[in-house]
Motif scaffolding. Structure first.
Motif, PDB file in Angstrom:
ATOM      1  N   ILE A 190      50.802  33.108 -48.792  1.00 14.67           N
ATOM      2  CA  ILE A 190      51.180  31.979 -47.930  1.00 14.67           C
ATOM      3  C   ILE A 190      52.350  31.225 -48.559  1.00 14.67           C
ATOM      4  CG2 ILE A 190      50.435  29.716 -47.081  1.00 14.67           C
ATOM      5  CD1 ILE A 190      47.623  30.926 -46.741  1.00 14.67           C
ATOM      6  N   ILE A 191      52.258  30.980 -49.868  1.00 10.48           N
ATOM      7  CA  ILE A 191      53.343  30.294 -50.577  1.00 10.48           C
ATOM      8  C   ILE A 191      54.637  31.087 -50.444  1.00 10.48           C
ATOM      9  CG2 ILE A 191      54.180  29.532 -52.840  1.00 10.48           C
ATOM     10  CD1 ILE A 191      51.237  29.051 -53.615  1.00 10.48           C
ATOM     11  N   ALA A 193      55.483  33.188 -48.156  1.00  8.91           N
ATOM     12  CA  ALA A 193      55.946  33.207 -46.768  1.00  8.91           C
ATOM     13  C   ALA A 193      56.656  31.922 -46.367  1.00  8.91           C
ATOM     14  CB  ALA A 193      54.769  33.460 -45.828  1.00  8.91           C
ATOM     15  N   CYS A 194      56.466  30.858 -47.130  1.00  2.75           N
ATOM     16  CA  CYS A 194      57.148  29.593 -46.812  1.00  2.75           C
ATOM     17  C   CYS A 194      58.667  29.752 -46.879  1.00  2.75           C
ATOM     18  CB  CYS A 194      56.697  28.486 -47.764  1.00  2.75           C
ATOM     19  SG  CYS A 194      55.015  27.895 -47.460  1.00  2.75           S
ATOM     20  N   GLN A 195      59.135  30.705 -47.667  1.00  2.00           N
ATOM     21  CA  GLN A 195      60.575  30.944 -47.760  1.00  2.00           C
ATOM     22  C   GLN A 195      61.169  31.373 -46.419  1.00  2.00           C
ATOM     23  OE1 GLN A 195      61.646  32.901 -51.916  1.00  2.00           O
ATOM     24  NE2 GLN A 195      59.873  33.925 -51.011  1.00  2.00           N
ATOM     25  N   ASP A 196      60.359  32.062 -45.594  1.00  4.19           N
ATOM     26  CA  ASP A 196      60.849  32.643 -44.343  1.00  4.19           C
ATOM     27  C   ASP A 196      60.380  31.874 -43.117  1.00  4.19           C
ATOM     28  OD1 ASP A 196      62.161  34.699 -45.687  1.00  4.19           O
ATOM     29  OD2 ASP A 196      60.360  35.966 -45.706  1.00  4.19           O
ATOM     30  N   GLU A 197      59.870  30.667 -43.310  1.00  2.36           N
ATOM     31  CA  GLU A 197      59.304  29.922 -42.175  1.00  2.36           C
ATOM     32  C   GLU A 197      60.314  29.750 -41.047  1.00  2.36           C
ATOM     33  OE1 GLU A 197      58.718  26.341 -39.750  1.00  2.36           O
ATOM     34  OE2 GLU A 197      60.123  26.490 -41.448  1.00  2.36           O
ATOM     35  N   ALA A 198      61.536  29.346 -41.360  1.00  2.52           N
ATOM     36  CA  ALA A 198      62.552  29.133 -40.320  1.00  2.52           C
ATOM     37  C   ALA A 198      62.932  30.445 -39.646  1.00  2.52           C
ATOM     38  CB  ALA A 198      63.784  28.455 -40.921  1.00  2.52           C
ATOM     39  N   PRO A 209      52.708  29.504 -42.310  1.00  4.51           N
ATOM     40  CA  PRO A 209      53.715  28.439 -42.344  1.00  4.51           C
ATOM     41  C   PRO A 209      54.311  28.144 -40.971  1.00  4.51           C
ATOM     42  CG  PRO A 209      54.007  29.880 -44.224  1.00  4.51           C
ATOM     43  CD  PRO A 209      52.974  30.530 -43.342  1.00  4.51           C
ATOM     44  N   VAL A 210      54.449  29.156 -40.111  1.00  4.14           N
ATOM     45  CA  VAL A 210      54.938  28.922 -38.752  1.00  4.14           C
ATOM     46  C   VAL A 210      53.871  28.210 -37.931  1.00  4.14           C
ATOM     47  CG1 VAL A 210      55.606  30.048 -36.581  1.00  4.14           C
ATOM     48  CG2 VAL A 210      56.556  30.861 -38.743  1.00  4.14           C
ATOM     49  N   VAL A 214      54.901  24.035 -43.042  1.00  3.15           N
ATOM     50  CA  VAL A 214      54.850  24.334 -44.469  1.00  3.15           C
ATOM     51  C   VAL A 214      53.785  23.504 -45.182  1.00  3.15           C
ATOM     52  CG1 VAL A 214      56.148  24.224 -46.634  1.00  3.15           C
ATOM     53  CG2 VAL A 214      57.234  25.139 -44.580  1.00  3.15           C
ATOM     54  N   SER A 215      53.706  22.217 -44.865  1.00  3.82           N
ATOM     55  CA  SER A 215      52.723  21.345 -45.530  1.00  3.82           C
ATOM     56  C   SER A 215      51.302  21.795 -45.230  1.00  3.82           C
ATOM     57  CB  SER A 215      52.918  19.895 -45.087  1.00  3.82           C
ATOM     58  OG  SER A 215      54.166  19.411 -45.501  1.00  3.82           O
TER      59      SER A 215
END
Length: 309
Positions: A190-191, A193-198, A209-210, A214-215
């Motif tokens: 999950i952490i 994947a936050c890089q690719d949220e946008a 994250p989507v 992210v929070s």
């Protein structure tokens, strides 16, 4: 006429590097130590896995993981080409042809099967399920946010598989240990994947994250890692040969996971995650957890093998 082999050596060594990069061979450090740990934990006092069992588990881990990564790169090739973070990977960049990658998929699948065949019957019976999980992971993000958990199940299954390779039967203890790995892996994925949220949001791909922001995803990651530690505590409490090493491994896991979340924390109000620290948290911290747990469990078995609780 002399024949210079140097160009061939350069070509083949370059290809080996590309294949290793394709399947992220260095990520083996996340799954393999837990499979080896499970093999040791499955042994009664004063006993060790046979050399054949160890070699078969090592072969199955390498084959299964290579299959999973190669087929994932093939299935995700078009998506990777669009994402600036992954566009330089071997297949999108054209350094490895799809036919080569398919060859790697077939060879690694056969190696996985061959390595599993000498193991107990239950390991062979679970092979179709293992292949299903490894293939499913690559498709889940197209329709569900639970891809992180599927990845966790894939790595958790390898830990259970290590136990089954020794004992030949399923019980509560390997299931608890496997689920601890599931939540550990899901939490750090999950952490990552936050890089690719946008990007995922723009491509209508699914991830936590989507789905949660992210929070919210980081909060769930912390919950998953908390569950991982609780399951390890429960496992160590039930395990009949628990020693100082095993309990130290549990404490180490909890401390390192807490450090991982501290490392990526936002540095300012409104900043949910420190993105430049994600790779350090992903590779360094989790690699130390897996290796540390294995070494401590190995130490425990060596020093407390004669003590039966």
């Amino acid at each position: 006429m002399s024949f210079d082999l140097f160009p061939l050596k350069k070509i083949f060594s370059g290809k080996i590097v590309e294949y290793a990069e394709l399947v992220k061979f260095e990520h083996t450090i996340f799954a393999l130590p837990f499979a080896l740990s499970a093999m040791i934990l499955a042994c009664p006092p004063m006993a060790w896995p046979s050399l054949v069992t160890v070699l078969c588990v090592l072969g199955a881990m390498v084959g299964g993981r290579t299959f999973a990564m190669a087929i994932n790169r093939l299935i995700d090739a078009e998506i990777d080409a669009k994402n600036p973070r992954t566009a330089g990977r071997s297949i999108p960049a054209g350094r490895v042809k799809k036919t080569e990658a398919w060859g790697l998929v077939i060879i690694s699948a056969l190696f996985f099967i061959a390595s599993t065949w000498p193991l107990p019957l239950i390991c062979k019976q679970l092979l179709p399920l293992a292949f299903l999980i490894l293939i499913l992971y690559s498709y889940v993000k197209r329709f569900s946010s639970l891809a992180h958990l599927v990845l966790g199940v894939a790595l958790g299954s390898s830990a259970v598989g290590g136990w089954l390779a020794v004992s030949g039967k399923l019980s509560l203890l390997p299931v608890l240990f496997g689920f601890a790995v599931v939540f550990w892996v899901s939490g750090f994925d999950i952490i990552y994947a936050c890089q690719d949220e946008a990007f995922d949001r723009s491509e209508k791909l699914h991830s936590l994250p989507v789905a949660l922001g992210v929070s919210g995803a980081l909060l769930l990651s912390r919950i998953f890692h908390g569950l991982c530690v609780l399951l390890l505590i429960f496992f160590a409490w039930l395990y009949p040969y628990s020693g100082v090493g095993l309990w130290t491994a549990v404490a180490l896991t909890g401390a390192m996971l807490a450090y991982e979340h501290w490392l990526i924390r936002g540095r300012s109000v409104g900043e949910a995650i420190h993105l430049e620290k994600v790779n350090e948290a992903f590779f360094s911290v989790n690699g130390k957890i897996s290796m540390g747990v294995f070494l401590l469990i190995l130490f425990d078995h060596m020093t407390t093998a004669s003590v039966v609780r």
